[in-house]
Write a protein that holds these residues in place. Structure first.
Motif, PDB file in Angstrom:
ATOM      1  N   VAL A   1       0.863  -1.197   0.000  1.00 55.02           N
ATOM      2  CA  VAL A   1       0.000   0.000   0.000  1.00 55.02           C
ATOM      3  C   VAL A   1       0.889   1.233   0.000  1.00 55.02           C
ATOM      4  O   VAL A   1       1.715   1.418   0.894  1.00 55.02           O
ATOM      5  N   GLU A   2       0.711   2.083  -1.028  1.00 53.22           N
ATOM      6  CA  GLU A   2       1.612   3.218  -1.203  1.00 53.22           C
ATOM      7  C   GLU A   2       1.426   4.271  -0.119  1.00 53.22           C
ATOM      8  O   GLU A   2       2.380   4.746   0.484  1.00 53.22           O
TER       9      GLU A   2
ATOM     10  N   LEU B   1      -4.462   4.310  -8.017  1.00 55.09           N
ATOM     11  CA  LEU B   1      -4.875   3.086  -8.712  1.00 55.09           C
ATOM     12  C   LEU B   1      -5.626   3.426 -10.003  1.00 55.09           C
ATOM     13  O   LEU B   1      -5.406   2.779 -11.039  1.00 55.09           O
ATOM     14  N   GLN B   2      -6.489   4.429  -9.959  1.00 53.87           N
ATOM     15  CA  GLN B   2      -7.200   4.847 -11.178  1.00 53.87           C
ATOM     16  C   GLN B   2      -6.198   5.214 -12.269  1.00 53.87           C
ATOM     17  O   GLN B   2      -6.330   4.801 -13.431  1.00 53.87           O
ATOM     18  N   GLU B   3      -5.183   5.948 -11.878  1.00 57.31           N
ATOM     19  CA  GLU B   3      -4.156   6.369 -12.847  1.00 57.31           C
ATOM     20  C   GLU B   3      -3.412   5.152 -13.392  1.00 57.31           C
ATOM     21  O   GLU B   3      -3.218   5.010 -14.600  1.00 57.31           O
ATOM     22  N   ARG B   4      -3.032   4.247 -12.492  1.00 57.05           N
ATOM     23  CA  ARG B   4      -2.277   3.064 -12.901  1.00 57.05           C
ATOM     24  C   ARG B   4      -3.079   2.188 -13.869  1.00 57.05           C
ATOM     25  O   ARG B   4      -2.534   1.615 -14.818  1.00 57.05           O
ATOM     26  N   LEU B   5      -4.390   2.074 -13.632  1.00 59.23           N
ATOM     27  CA  LEU B   5      -5.216   1.165 -14.436  1.00 59.23           C
ATOM     28  C   LEU B   5      -5.858   1.850 -15.645  1.00 59.23           C
ATOM     29  O   LEU B   5      -6.599   1.224 -16.394  1.00 59.23           O
ATOM     30  N   GLY B   6      -5.605   3.146 -15.809  1.00 60.04           N
ATOM     31  CA  GLY B   6      -6.141   3.857 -16.968  1.00 60.04           C
ATOM     32  C   GLY B   6      -7.607   4.224 -16.838  1.00 60.04           C
ATOM     33  O   GLY B   6      -8.287   4.455 -17.848  1.00 60.04           O
TER      34      GLY B   6
ATOM     35  N   ILE C   1      -5.873  -2.817  -4.479  1.00 55.01           N
ATOM     36  CA  ILE C   1      -7.310  -2.696  -4.770  1.00 55.01           C
ATOM     37  C   ILE C   1      -8.113  -2.615  -3.470  1.00 55.01           C
ATOM     38  O   ILE C   1      -9.033  -1.804  -3.345  1.00 55.01           O
ATOM     39  N   TYR C   2      -7.755  -3.440  -2.486  1.00 52.63           N
ATOM     40  CA  TYR C   2      -8.431  -3.340  -1.175  1.00 52.63           C
ATOM     41  C   TYR C   2      -8.285  -1.924  -0.621  1.00 52.63           C
ATOM     42  O   TYR C   2      -9.237  -1.347  -0.084  1.00 52.63           O
ATOM     43  N   ALA C   3      -7.073  -1.382  -0.736  1.00 54.00           N
ATOM     44  CA  ALA C   3      -6.800  -0.066  -0.163  1.00 54.00           C
ATOM     45  C   ALA C   3      -7.487   1.059  -0.932  1.00 54.00           C
ATOM     46  O   ALA C   3      -7.841   2.087  -0.349  1.00 54.00           O
ATOM     47  N   ALA C   4      -7.687   0.858  -2.236  1.00 60.26           N
ATOM     48  CA  ALA C   4      -8.210   1.938  -3.086  1.00 60.26           C
ATOM     49  C   ALA C   4      -9.730   1.906  -3.224  1.00 60.26           C
ATOM     50  O   ALA C   4     -10.362   2.941  -3.449  1.00 60.26           O
ATOM     51  N   SER C   5     -10.326   0.726  -3.094  1.00 63.76           N
ATOM     52  CA  SER C   5     -11.758   0.599  -3.423  1.00 63.76           C
ATOM     53  C   SER C   5     -12.639   1.157  -2.310  1.00 63.76           C
ATOM     54  O   SER C   5     -12.289   1.133  -1.133  1.00 63.76           O
TER      55      SER C   5
END
Length: 475
Positions: free
Chosen positions: A262-263, A280-285, A363-367
């Motif tokens: 987790v960043e 995460l949004q940025e990383r996944l486009g 994903i757990y951390a971002a969602s």
């Protein structure tokens, strides 16, 4: 109190599913209760070299399996205060993965026999052998048939835990007679017989001293025809010695304050959690936007996980004001479904058809929301990790999901997530719509997150229940 866990996988050595997480974390909590817990698993080829290089051989002996005289090595390693033993036989276990081979019956027959034979060589005679799932299911049978009357082994009690009743270790009876040297009296309907063959799991359930499963609701469900996998009658007959003890998670392993993947570390800070979402949004486009709810699905892409419901209403789900991130592998049709969805709705959904622990944690951390619409779910670990990372679960009320997620009530402000009862696509759709709507209400949302904060799904309470069960058995 001495307890030996017998299981086919354990984190951090080898993992195919939630069983490995349990075997990797529950013993540590039991050790805190003053129990001497040790674990014995097969030594597979896929165990990382950093572990195999530390193993020491503590025993080598010839094992009798039917007419076969086989080499068995026992190697030992201490990890995080727990002693692990590894059953070594290269012809059975030096291959990729754990299961799915044509000789699995023979491989795990060898394992079950090795667990019992090893005791006199490793200088550890447990009070309890705690067997997990079908791969260890013949240990109670062999103990009763061949070991219980030997002075060295006298008085051992066996516990059988069902992590998923669907997998029963069903093979031809001739194999059981060949591998286990059991007489015909063990092969009628009240013993190992199952659908004309014989079952490792059925043997474990009938010959053990006590049966547990991984959530109270699942313990009730498996006594019904719908969930019972043709064993409901047997389980009803054994209900006096069957209980459900809820799985927990390792709170040190799953901690957004210290998770190396987790960043931006956080505990209850919504601002920091949203910063993880933006990254995460940025990383996944996906469009970078903190105000749109991000819904996660991290799972095996199989029918059990309720994906047929998603398939039925996927266009309606993708028309909601939300983003989706999918992570997992599994059945071809579901992999294709999410690839199609990503190609049609690139701004709404990111399909990651792979297994990636680092991405899973991110994903757990971002969602904001975590979807588990399972057809059945013995306990489920995803919803527990999600709540630990303050991602609100959306679940179907079954098994451990029903035991761990309380539906949010806007009137009283109580609850920790969203749930629906019937296995129905439009009930799923309505529940997701409700969750997305509530996300837009900051007061309700912060209240929901505050409720999550009060929950404790660590192993502490469950370990106390296991310790109490062990004590009763050895009295």
């Amino acid at each position: 109190m001495k307890v030996l866990f017998a299981a086919s996988e354990a984190v951090p050595f080898i993992k195919t599913g939630g069983l490995a997480d349990v075997i990797g974390s529950l013993p540590k909590e039991l050790a805190k209760q003053g129990i001497d817990v040790r674990v014995i698993v097969p030594k597979y080829e896929d165990i990382p070299a950093r572990f195999t290089q530390q193993m020491e051989t503590v025993a080598e002996f010839q094992l009798q399996m039917g007419w076969r005289n086989l080499y068995c090595g026992i190697q030992k390693l201490e990890h995080e205060g727990i002693i692990y033993y590894f059953v070594d036989n290269e012809s059975y276990f030096r291959r990729r993965g754990c299961y799915g081979y044509g000789d699995d019956a023979e491989r795990f027959a060898f394992y079950c026999r090795a667990v019992l034979d090893a005791m006199q060589h490793i200088d550890f005679v447990p009070d309890i052998i705690h067997c997990h799932d079908w791969q260890a299911g013949m240990i109670p049978v062999l103990y009763r048939a061949h070991f219980s009357y030997q002075p060295y082994y006298a008085g051992i009690k066996t516990v059988m835990t069902v992590h998923n009743l669907k997998y029963q270790g069903l093979f031809g009876q001739e194999k059981f007679k060949d591998f286990f040297a059991l007489g015909d009296e063990h092969f009628h309907g009240f013993a190992l017989e199952m659908h004309g063959g014989a079952s490792f799991l059925k043997g474990g359930l009938l010959y053990c001293d006590y049966i547990t499963t991984v959530s109270p609701t699942y313990a009730e469900e498996i006594q019904t025809p719908y969930y019972g996998e043709h064993m409901d009658g047997l389980l009803r007959s054994q209900s006096h010695r069957l209980t459900g003890i809820l799985n927990g998670i390792d709170y040190e392993e799953f901690d957004p304050m210290s998770d190396p993947y987790v960043e931006i570390k956080y505990r209850d800070s919504l601002v920091k959690k949203q910063q993880n979402k933006l990254k995460l949004q940025e990383r996944l486009g996906l469009p970078v936007n903190k105000d749109v709810p991000l819904i996660a699905l991290v799972t095996r892409l199989v029918d059990q996980k309720g994906l047929s419901l998603i398939d039925r209403v996927i266009k309606e789900l993708l028309s909601l004001d939300a983003q989706w991130v999918i992570l997992g592998t599994g059945e071809y049709r579901f992999e294709q479904l999410f690839k199609w969805a990503e190609s049609q709705y690139p701004d709404k959904l990111s399909a990651n058809i792979l297994f990636d622990e680092e991405l899973a944690r991110q994903i757990y951390a971002a969602s904001d929301l975590f979807l588990m619409p399972s057809l059945f779910e013995p306990c489920g670990i995803g919803q527990l990790i999600a709540m630990r990372y303050r991602s609100v679960p959306i679940v179907r009320e079954t098994g451990g999901l029903q035991d761990t997620v309380q539906a949010y009530n806007e009137e009283t402000g109580e609850g920790t997530g969203f749930s629906f009862t019937n296995y129905n696509a439009h009930d799923l759709l309505y529940t997701v719509e409700r969750a997305v709507e509530l996300y837009k209400n900051p007061e309700s949302w912060s209240n929901l997150l505050a409720n999550l904060k009060k929950k404790d799904f660590s192993w502490r309470k469950s370990a106390q229940q296991y310790a109490s069960l062990y004590s009763k058995l050895v009295q």
